[in-house]
Design a protein around this motif. Structure first.
Motif, short mmCIF file in Angstrom:
data_model
loop_
_atom_site.label_atom_id
_atom_site.label_comp_id
_atom_site.label_asym_id
_atom_site.label_seq_id
_atom_site.Cartn_x
_atom_site.Cartn_y
_atom_site.Cartn_z
N GLN A 39 121.27 -32.73 -8.05
CA GLN A 39 122.57 -33.38 -8.12
C GLN A 39 122.82 -33.92 -9.52
O GLN A 39 122.54 -35.08 -9.81
CB GLN A 39 122.66 -34.52 -7.08
CG GLN A 39 124.08 -35.04 -6.87
CD GLN A 39 124.14 -36.00 -5.69
OE1 GLN A 39 123.42 -35.84 -4.71
NE2 GLN A 39 124.99 -36.99 -5.78
N TRP A 57 124.43 -44.88 -8.09
CA TRP A 57 124.13 -43.46 -7.99
C TRP A 57 122.98 -43.21 -7.02
O TRP A 57 123.01 -42.28 -6.22
CB TRP A 57 123.81 -42.87 -9.35
CG TRP A 57 123.65 -41.37 -9.36
CD1 TRP A 57 122.49 -40.68 -9.31
CD2 TRP A 57 124.70 -40.40 -9.40
NE1 TRP A 57 122.73 -39.32 -9.33
CE2 TRP A 57 124.08 -39.12 -9.39
CE3 TRP A 57 126.09 -40.48 -9.45
CZ2 TRP A 57 124.82 -37.94 -9.41
CZ3 TRP A 57 126.82 -39.30 -9.49
CH2 TRP A 57 126.19 -38.04 -9.47
N TYR A 61 123.34 -41.03 -3.72
CA TYR A 61 122.44 -39.87 -3.72
C TYR A 61 121.67 -39.81 -2.40
O TYR A 61 121.53 -38.74 -1.81
CB TYR A 61 121.47 -39.99 -4.89
CG TYR A 61 120.45 -38.87 -5.00
CD1 TYR A 61 120.76 -37.70 -5.68
CD2 TYR A 61 119.18 -39.01 -4.45
CE1 TYR A 61 119.82 -36.68 -5.81
CE2 TYR A 61 118.24 -37.99 -4.57
CZ TYR A 61 118.56 -36.83 -5.24
OH TYR A 61 117.62 -35.82 -5.35
N GLN A 65 122.23 -36.57 -0.06
CA GLN A 65 121.06 -35.72 0.15
C GLN A 65 120.44 -35.88 1.53
O GLN A 65 119.41 -35.27 1.83
CB GLN A 65 120.01 -36.01 -0.93
CG GLN A 65 120.46 -35.71 -2.35
CD GLN A 65 120.72 -34.23 -2.58
OE1 GLN A 65 120.09 -33.38 -1.97
NE2 GLN A 65 121.66 -33.93 -3.48
#
Length: 380
Positions: A39, A57, A61, A65
């Motif tokens: 990513q 982030w 993430y 994910q």
């Protein structure tokens, strides 16, 4: 690889480990170096990612994910390893509720560093000011008009000193015991941009970087020292003018992003070659018997070894089976990291973003090989 994993996180939100640090904190490597697996950052992402953007982030993430993460969760001390079943008997507490689980593997991915190194200082009980470790520093607001002494001369120490000097505290002094390796952040960034160039797939850059053995890289860096001294002469002249003593590694690095100018101008004072002997009511007394008046003393004295910190959590019987952690072994490979630790079913994931990104796949393959019976579970 088809491996299921549960991530447990002590804080309330993914990324809080970053949110709870000082506001001016930012990564010192360019964004391509600290990209996460699968990513990439958007094109308008800052070159040096600041604290809150790292935290946010990481949180998104984990969601994007589909990572299974339990926050507000802690591993309880002394998990037991069942040699016959090759499983751990683990107790975790999540939001006050106890859970029993039996994983085949425990991966300790809490970073390379252990608990804060807080030296015992004589006179703490009579010192009228504040004394605390740099991990507790959360910005300069409370320091206006104060006399601050920062013990240490690494990245965190200069970050704090620079933060305080730029926001106008009364007086900031850095105490440097020996010498420090200092390189300009912009200079290091240009090197890393060649290693992790924009426009090259991350998998390609990582493979190229991993193909250079650490032992060879160390030898090349040693050979490059004369060039490095020359390339950093202007920066080093400023630091020497202010009293900083310098070396070329391997310990005590800071990447400079303006601190040298503040030192050369005298806005950050430097006291070199001493340690704290004791604290008086309003002063710090050093081993050369000199004194500095102080309202706040910040200990930027680093962290303990991760292995030693985990003794209380995992127990002596487990830790004593494991080898030395981090640093290079006789073959130039990372010790006990992303490889068998010495205790079956226990792994350490240490290092920076690159190491975590690339070596996690290597670790996963080792676990998969054991799952498939290709490698004995206790094979080292």
């Amino acid at each position: 690889m088809g491996l299921s994993a549960l991530v447990i996180e002590r804080t309330a939100r993914v990324g809080d480990v970053w949110r709870n640090r000082y506001p001016s904190l930012a990564l010192h490597t360019p964004r391509k170096q600290h990209t996460l697996l699968y990513q990439p950052y958007p094109d308008n992402w800052p070159l040096y990612t600041p604290r809150d953007k790292v935290a946010n982030w990481l949180e998104q993430y984990a969601s994007v994910q589909d990572l299974v993460i339990w926050t507000s969760t802690e591993l309880q001390p002394r998990p037991k390893y069942d040699e016959a079943m090759r499983e751990w008997d683990v107790t975790i507490i999540r939001e006050g509720k106890e859970y029993k689980i039996r994983p085949a593997h425990i991966i300790v991915a809490t970073g390379t560093l252990g608990a804060p190194n807080v030296p015992k200082i004589s006179g703490e009980d009579i010192f009228k000011g504040r004394l605390y470790h740099s991990v507790e520093y959360n910005g300069p607001e409370e320091f206006t008009g104060k006399r601050v002494v920062v013990i240490g001369a690494g990245n965190t120490a200069i970050d704090i000193c620079q933060d305080l000097a730029l926001t106008g505290v009364g007086e900031v002094t850095m105490v440097q015991r020996s010498s420090t390796c200092v390189m300009a952040r912009d200079f290091m960034t240009e090197i890393l941009k060649h290693v992790f160039p924009e426009g090259v797939p991350m998998t390609v850059s990582d493979l190229r970087n991993a193909a250079l053995p650490y032992g060879l890289l160390k030898k090349l860096n040693i050979r490059a020292q004369p060039y490095m001294w020359q390339a950093q002469k202007e920066l080093h002249d400023k630091l020497r003018k202010g009293g900083i003593h310098l070396n070329m590694g391997p310990d005590g690095l800071w990447q400079d992003k303006g601190g040298a100018d503040l030192i050369a101008e005298g806005r950050i004072k430097v006291k070199h070659g001493v340690e704290i002997d004791h604290l008086a009511e309003n002063n710090v007394v050093f081993t050369d018997r000199s004194e500095l008046p102080a309202d706040i003393v910040i200990l930027a004295t680093g962290y303990l070894n991760m292995k030693d910190t985990n003794r209380a959590l995992l127990g002596d019987d487990i830790i004593d089976k494991t080898g030395e952690l981090y640093g290079l072994d006789e073959e130039g490979e990372l010790r006990s990291s992303y490889r068998p630790s010495g205790q079956p079913g226990l792994w350490y994931a240490t290092g920076d973003f690159f190491q975590g990104r690339f070596m996690s796949k290597i670790l996963g393959m080792q676990i998969k090989a054991r799952q498939l019976g290709l490698v004995k579970p206790d094979q080292l």
